[in-house]
Design a protein around this motif. Structure first.
Motif, PDB file in Angstrom:
ATOM      1  N   PRO A 125       0.835  -1.211   0.000  1.00 50.83           N
ATOM      2  CA  PRO A 125       0.000   0.000   0.000  1.00 50.83           C
ATOM      3  C   PRO A 125       0.870   1.261   0.000  1.00 50.83           C
ATOM      4  O   PRO A 125       2.088   1.190   0.169  1.00 50.83           O
ATOM      5  CB  PRO A 125      -0.789  -0.085   1.314  1.00 50.83           C
ATOM      6  N   ARG A 154       2.747   4.223   1.406  1.00 56.23           N
ATOM      7  CA  ARG A 154       3.461   4.356   2.674  1.00 56.23           C
ATOM      8  C   ARG A 154       2.693   5.242   3.652  1.00 56.23           C
ATOM      9  O   ARG A 154       2.683   5.015   4.857  1.00 56.23           O
ATOM     10  CB  ARG A 154       4.818   4.954   2.331  1.00 56.23           C
ATOM     11  N   SER A 156      -0.362   5.539   4.111  1.00 55.43           N
ATOM     12  CA  SER A 156      -1.689   5.072   4.523  1.00 55.43           C
ATOM     13  C   SER A 156      -1.662   4.460   5.914  1.00 55.43           C
ATOM     14  O   SER A 156      -2.701   4.080   6.438  1.00 55.43           O
ATOM     15  CB  SER A 156      -2.214   4.049   3.505  1.00 55.43           C
ATOM     16  N   LEU A 196      12.253   5.410  11.245  1.00 52.50           N
ATOM     17  CA  LEU A 196      12.732   5.250   9.868  1.00 52.50           C
ATOM     18  C   LEU A 196      12.461   6.503   9.042  1.00 52.50           C
ATOM     19  O   LEU A 196      11.497   7.224   9.283  1.00 52.50           O
ATOM     20  CB  LEU A 196      12.027   4.061   9.210  1.00 52.50           C
ATOM     21  N   SER A 197      13.300   6.714   8.032  1.00 51.18           N
ATOM     22  CA  SER A 197      13.009   7.761   7.057  1.00 51.18           C
ATOM     23  C   SER A 197      11.982   7.228   6.067  1.00 51.18           C
ATOM     24  O   SER A 197      11.693   6.036   6.030  1.00 51.18           O
ATOM     25  CB  SER A 197      14.288   8.145   6.320  1.00 51.18           C
ATOM     26  N   GLY A 198      11.458   8.124   5.251  1.00 54.03           N
ATOM     27  CA  GLY A 198      10.452   7.711   4.277  1.00 54.03           C
ATOM     28  C   GLY A 198      10.945   6.619   3.348  1.00 54.03           C
ATOM     29  O   GLY A 198      10.243   5.651   3.072  1.00 54.03           O
ATOM     30  N   GLN A 215      11.079   3.370   5.213  1.00 57.19           N
ATOM     31  CA  GLN A 215       9.728   2.824   5.396  1.00 57.19           C
ATOM     32  C   GLN A 215       9.291   2.075   4.138  1.00 57.19           C
ATOM     33  O   GLN A 215       8.748   0.970   4.210  1.00 57.19           O
ATOM     34  CB  GLN A 215       8.735   3.960   5.672  1.00 57.19           C
ATOM     35  N   PHE A 255       8.252  -1.892   3.641  1.00 50.40           N
ATOM     36  CA  PHE A 255       7.007  -2.346   3.019  1.00 50.40           C
ATOM     37  C   PHE A 255       7.301  -3.323   1.883  1.00 50.40           C
ATOM     38  O   PHE A 255       6.603  -4.313   1.697  1.00 50.40           O
ATOM     39  CB  PHE A 255       6.218  -1.145   2.490  1.00 50.40           C
ATOM     40  N   GLY A 280       7.801  10.218  -2.527  1.00 56.10           N
ATOM     41  CA  GLY A 280       8.474  10.774  -1.353  1.00 56.10           C
ATOM     42  C   GLY A 280       9.661   9.968  -0.873  1.00 56.10           C
ATOM     43  O   GLY A 280       9.926   9.926   0.315  1.00 56.10           O
TER      44      GLY A 280
END
Lengths: 265, 309
Positions: A89, A91, A93, A148-150, A153, A157, A177
């Motif tokens: 999904p 990130r 969300s 975590l940074s984007g 992350q 996932f 992002g």
């Protein structure tokens, strides 16, 4: 056995959508879309904001309700075949303040392998660590996800999807992002999956990288505008139709490049 | 000793069981930012119970529970309707529904004159923990005496059953609950049925709230759905440990609150023989624990602040 009356390409495809319509408040956001994802392809779904890209995926996966339409995985209804499909999904969300470590999130991908009386064992942890290694995050296994940074992350996932070992992985805006290094790393992982014969389907926003990353594309704006190999479909005529003529000639020239317009639907 | 067994053992045990049960469920309500639903359901138990009394004329537990259950159902439906038709946030819809239904319950109660039969607003808020007297509990021997045990107040058994039901639910559905709380879209994609599990969670919240309501009143229920879990979240970043902390906080609140209510104000210098509502004191202690956790909990900073792109 899949229904023998189905077209051969539908039976071969890990994700074949037929007549999919989704509506919110009586307004169709996805209208009667047919689309067959070729096996072993890296396919992008491209379209402007509000074109229904995420809605199409979520409805096709059974996350939200679809008004009409059928989705088949290797010719069988997706409801029976969801084990073959992994979903990543967006990130944004989820709530990254959730009390969990990186390894806990990756282990969520093992949901279907564990009954309620079973605890996750050494073998499960090994599989989760392997997936983390593939996205270059094994050093972060015991880190709190809120730290975590984007980009990290997004890798976590992706690792959660890898652990599912699915034939088809569907990603919703995997590059939104994230920094350039992460984007490259994710693309490498996705390409390695394709080289193993798996199929990838991404909602993708950045028109300038479609040619570099993907081999097939679905151009979507509520309806299907065009679909097929990038070289044939990702052309000025279809892009203008998808974006309602809002792309400037300079943009288009850069996107389409010198590729001759062959057309194809 | 026999005083303790007769007057305090059962109320204390019931308070502990109910506090722990509500706090267990509260962990998931807090993580889903649905804490208010526990509040809403425990408030609307009142109109349900009043209506069932008006209709049946009895205060039999089954009728009361049925009434409370129906009104909990009505509440969930109303919240959903208002949220969809009015296009407002769920919390706004909850706020509107449970305050108006609770007010309706109070009005019905006064209007019907049901207050004569030990069903009044005070009872609804504070419960009647202190009235759970075990008359046969005359000494330690009673704990193994089947005749004396049969005389235990029925609220104890009900609380224990509901507690077991909640524990069983959490054990069986632990992965569904975590997955659905963290990432409902992913949960749906692996067929973890997040919507169904959500419904089950709300149903269990309603069952716990209703069972607790009769014995301890709505104040404890509301406090226990929120305070221990919220305080526990500030103690740790691991879900398992958060649940353990919430259980500890629930037990401390119940025991300390009960003892303080009976004797504590005397100890604190308010003069002897002053006792206050145990339910109110338990809720107060729970609130103070939350306050302490807010001020000094090791995880009170949001770790997500460091998140960049």
């Amino acid at each position: 056995m899949p229904d023998p009356r189905l077209a051969r390409e539908v039976i071969a495809s890990p994700f074949a959508i037929q007549g999919l319509t989704v509506s919110y408040d009586h307004r169709p956001v996805v209208h009667s879309v047919d689309f067959v994802v070729p096996p072993g392809s890296m396919t992008a779904i491209v379209g402007p904001n509000g074109a229904g890209k995420s809605s199409l995926l979520k409805a096709a996966l059974g996350i939200t309700r679809r008004l009409t339409g059928e989705v088949r995985v290797f010719g069988r209804p997706i409801e029976q075949m969801s084990r073959h499909v992994a979903f990543v999904p967006q990130r944004n969300s989820v709530d990254w303040d959730f009390p969990a470590r990186v390894i806990d999130v990756v282990a969520m991908g093992l949901f279907r392998d564990l009954r309620w009386w079973q605890f996750s064992g050494r073998d499960h942890r090994r599989r989760a660590m392997e997936s983390l290694g593939r996205v270059g995050m094994e050093a972060f296994a015991d880190r709190q996800i809120g730290q975590l940074s984007g980009g990290q992350q997004q890798r976590v996932f992706l690792a959660r999807a890898l652990v599912q070992e699915a034939d088809l992985t569907i990603l919703d805006e995997p590059f939104a992002g994230v920094d350039a290094a992460t984007e490259t790393a994710i693309v490498e992982v996705l390409k390695s999956l394709r080289d193993e014969g798996r199929t990838l389907l991404c909602v993708h926003h950045d028109l300038s990288t479609v040619r570099d990353y993907f081999d097939h594309v679905l151009l979507l704006n509520v309806r299907r505008i065009a679909a097929g190999p990038v070289a044939e479909v990702f052309v000025e005529r279809h892009l203008q139709a998808t974006y309602g003529g809002r792309l400037s000639p300079v943009q288009l020239a850069r996107l389409v490049g010198s590729a001759a317009e062959v057309g194809g639907r | 000793m026999s005083d303790f067994m007769m007057f305090s053992l059962v109320p204390l045990t019931v308070a502990v069981i109910i506090s722990m049960t509500c706090a267990l469920l509260g962990n998931f309500l807090v993580l889903r930012r649905q804490s208010l639903i526990g509040d809403a359901i425990s408030h609307v138990a009142l109109p349900g119970i009043v209506v069932s009394f008006v209709l049946t004329g009895t205060l039999a537990s089954t009728a009361m529970m049925l009434g409370a259950g129906v009104s909990a159902l009505v509440t969930v439906v109303m919240i959903e309707l208002i949220r969809r038709l009015g296009r407002v946030e769920a919390s706004a819809a909850m706020g509107v529904v449970f305050t108006s239904l609770f007010a309706l319950g109070v009005l019905l109660l006064e209007w019907h004159g049901a207050s004569g039969v030990h069903l009044d607003v005070e009872h609804a808020l504070y419960g009647n923990l202190e009235s759970l007297i075990w008359f046969d509990g005359t000494g330690p021997a009673a704990l193994v005496d089947p005749v004396a045990l049969a005389d235990l107040p029925p609220q104890l058994g009900r609380a224990a059953w509901v507690g077991l039901l909640v524990v069983a639910f959490l054990v069986v559905f632990r992965r569904h609950l975590v997955l659905g709380s963290f990432d409902p879209d992913f949960a749906a994609s692996v067929r973890a049925h997040p919507a169904l599990v959500d419904l089950l969670l709300v149903t269990l919240v309603a069952i716990a709230a209703i069972a607790a309501f009769e014995a301890v009143g709505s104040i404890i229920v509301i406090a226990m759905f929120i305070c221990p879990a919220a305080a526990a979240r500030l103690m740790t970043n691991r879900l398992g440990r958060q649940i353990a902390w919430s259980q500890l906080f629930a037990v401390v609140s119940a025991v300390l609150g009960y003892l303080l209510a009976g004797h504590g104000l005397g100890w604190l210098g308010f003069g002897f023989d002053v006792s206050v509502s145990a339910a109110g004191m338990i809720a107060t202690v729970a609130g103070l624990i939350l306050l302490a956790a807010c001020l000094a909990g090791p995880r009170r900073q949001r770790t997500g602040a460091a998140t960049g792109t």
